[in-house]
Design an enzyme around this catalytic site. Structure first.
Site, PDB file in Angstrom:
ATOM      1  N   LYS A   1       0.843  -1.347   0.042  1.00  0.00           N
ATOM      2  CA  LYS A   1       0.435   0.202  -0.318  1.00  0.00           C
ATOM      3  C   LYS A   1       0.471   1.230  -0.361  1.00  0.00           C
ATOM      4  O   LYS A   1       0.706   2.157  -0.987  1.00  0.00           O
ATOM      5  CB  LYS A   1      -0.434   0.277   0.989  1.00  0.00           C
ATOM      6  CG  LYS A   1      -2.139  -0.711   1.038  1.00  0.00           C
ATOM      7  CD  LYS A   1      -2.524  -0.601   2.603  1.00  0.00           C
ATOM      8  CE  LYS A   1      -4.287  -1.855   2.369  1.00  0.00           C
ATOM      9  NZ  LYS A   1      -4.402  -2.252   4.217  1.00  0.00           N
TER      10      LYS A   1
ATOM     11  N   GLN B   1      -5.336  -2.057   9.871  1.00  0.00           N
ATOM     12  CA  GLN B   1      -5.219  -2.720   9.104  1.00  0.00           C
ATOM     13  C   GLN B   1      -5.751  -4.012  10.186  1.00  0.00           C
ATOM     14  O   GLN B   1      -5.873  -4.000  11.224  1.00  0.00           O
ATOM     15  CB  GLN B   1      -3.619  -3.148   9.505  1.00  0.00           C
ATOM     16  CG  GLN B   1      -3.261  -4.779   8.191  1.00  0.00           C
ATOM     17  CD  GLN B   1      -4.006  -4.245   6.235  1.00  0.00           C
ATOM     18  OE1 GLN B   1      -4.077  -3.760   6.061  1.00  0.00           O
ATOM     19  NE2 GLN B   1      -4.841  -5.488   6.641  1.00  0.00           N
TER      20      GLN B   1
ATOM     21  N   ASP C   1     -11.554   2.826   4.539  1.00  0.00           N
ATOM     22  CA  ASP C   1     -12.327   1.350   3.889  1.00  0.00           C
ATOM     23  C   ASP C   1     -13.288   1.157   3.738  1.00  0.00           C
ATOM     24  O   ASP C   1     -13.556  -0.189   3.567  1.00  0.00           O
ATOM     25  CB  ASP C   1     -11.287   0.649   4.982  1.00  0.00           C
ATOM     26  CG  ASP C   1     -10.331  -0.716   4.978  1.00  0.00           C
ATOM     27  OD1 ASP C   1     -10.693  -0.740   3.276  1.00  0.00           O
ATOM     28  OD2 ASP C   1      -9.513  -1.062   5.776  1.00  0.00           O
TER      29      ASP C   1
END
Ligand code: NDP
Length: 301
Positions: free
Chosen positions: A67, A111, A134
């Protein structure tokens, strides 16, 4: 032809066209990069993305590195906040709040999975919904699931699936879509997104009766179960479009939830694994962060 049906359409079917996620993701990234360059040329800020990673899971570290590299390549300001597995829930929440209040940060991603002593829901609830790139904040998921509401961000892997369909010329409206899997991160949101685009959607899971029969009704089939090569050719309607989200390792090799070698002989279009949905997820995360940066700087999106 490995299908067991004698249906004449099935017999007429040819090998499916590949939906090339690698190439589509490259095109998406190129557009994002050009948009970021334009932002900066117009005197605006580059998008800022924070990734918070707690613990030592090697797969999470690999993903976060990937990422960061992609974000930097596209001109984003990319901040990694790597924390030891011993970090407390309160400390993680404090960090989320700090970035909620930072003007330079447009997107915050925690995450998952978090270490077991940290409650995932409590942490995700803390993210400012305007920075929830997200798309997992319950308010964003709630709006995604309601008529005439618009979530601020669509979750990245499901958004990648939809983008693959659109860029492959698939008409979603009016189609029978079957989603195999109902997880919060893939199955459920992708089903909502297909319904929002006017497909008629059936969601299947481990307790679905007559699974094969239900799956075989799909014009569009999205599979996200985590069972290697479970969907066989005789589960798939001839001419169906198949999106395989699965990522499984068998004999050291990555494979999907669909038996690609068989199903490609029946479907009209299909994603490979690797090289299908996988490359789209990070591209969609950066797309969401760019949307946020534009929104937060008062620009049209
Ligand atoms: P989860 O384990 O959270 O959910 C799996 C879902 O599949 C559940 O709804 C479960 O049903 C259902 N299921 C499991 N086994 C069966 C079965 N035998 N028959 C019918 N339904 C079944 O998985 P995720 O959604 O997180 O991930 C799914 C797959 O997608 C994995 O391979 C994962 O690695 C991959 N993935 C890929 C991503 C990418 O970027 N390409 C991103 C995220 C995930 P029930 O609800 O009843 O338990």
């Amino acid at each position: 032809m490995s299908t067991t049906t004698n249906d004449s359409t099935a017999l007429a079917a040819t090998t499916a066209k590949l939906i090339d996620g690698k190439e589509i993701a490259t095109n998406v990234r190129k557009t994002i990069k050009e948009d970021v360059e334009k932002l900066i040329k117009d005197g605006k800020r580059a998008p800022g993305l924070v990734v918070i990673l707690v613990g030592d899971r090697p797969d999470s570290h690999t993903y976060v590195r990937s990422k960061k590299k992609t974000a930097s390549d596209l001109g984003f300001v990319s901040i990694d906040c790597i924390l030891p597995a011993s970090t407390s829930q309160e400390e993680v929440i404090e960090i989320v709040r700090k970035y909620n209040n930072s003007d330079e940060v447009d997107g915050i991603l925690v995450q998952l999975p978090l270490p077991s002593h940290i409650n995932e829901e409590s942490v995700l609830n803390e993210i400012d919904i305007t920075k929830d790139v997200d798309g997992f904040h319950p308010v964003n998921i709630g709006k995604l699931s309601m008529r005439n509401r618009k979530s601020l961000f669509e979750p990245c892997t499901p958004k990648g699936c939809i983008e693959l369909l659109i860029r492959s010329g698939v008409q979603i409206e009016g189609k029978n879509a079957v989603v195999l899997g109902r997880s919060n991160i893939v199955g459920l949101p992708v089903a909502m997104m297909l319904m929002n685009r006017n497909a008629t959607v059936t969601i299947c899971h481990s307790k679905t009766a007559n699974l094969q029969q239900v799956v075989s009704q799909a014009d569009i089939l999205v599979v996200a179960i985590g069972v290697a090569r479970m969907v066989k050719a005789d589960w798939v309607k001839p001419g169906a479009i198949v999106i395989d989200v699965g990522m499984n390792t068998v004999d050291g090799k990555l494979c999907g939830d669909v038996d690609f070698a068989q199903v490609k002989e029946v479907a009209s279009q299909i994603t490979p694994v690797p090289g299908g949905v996988g490359p789209m997820t990070i591209a969609m995360l950066l797309n969401n962060t760019l949307i946020s940066a534009k929104r937060r700087q008062g620009l049209d999106i």
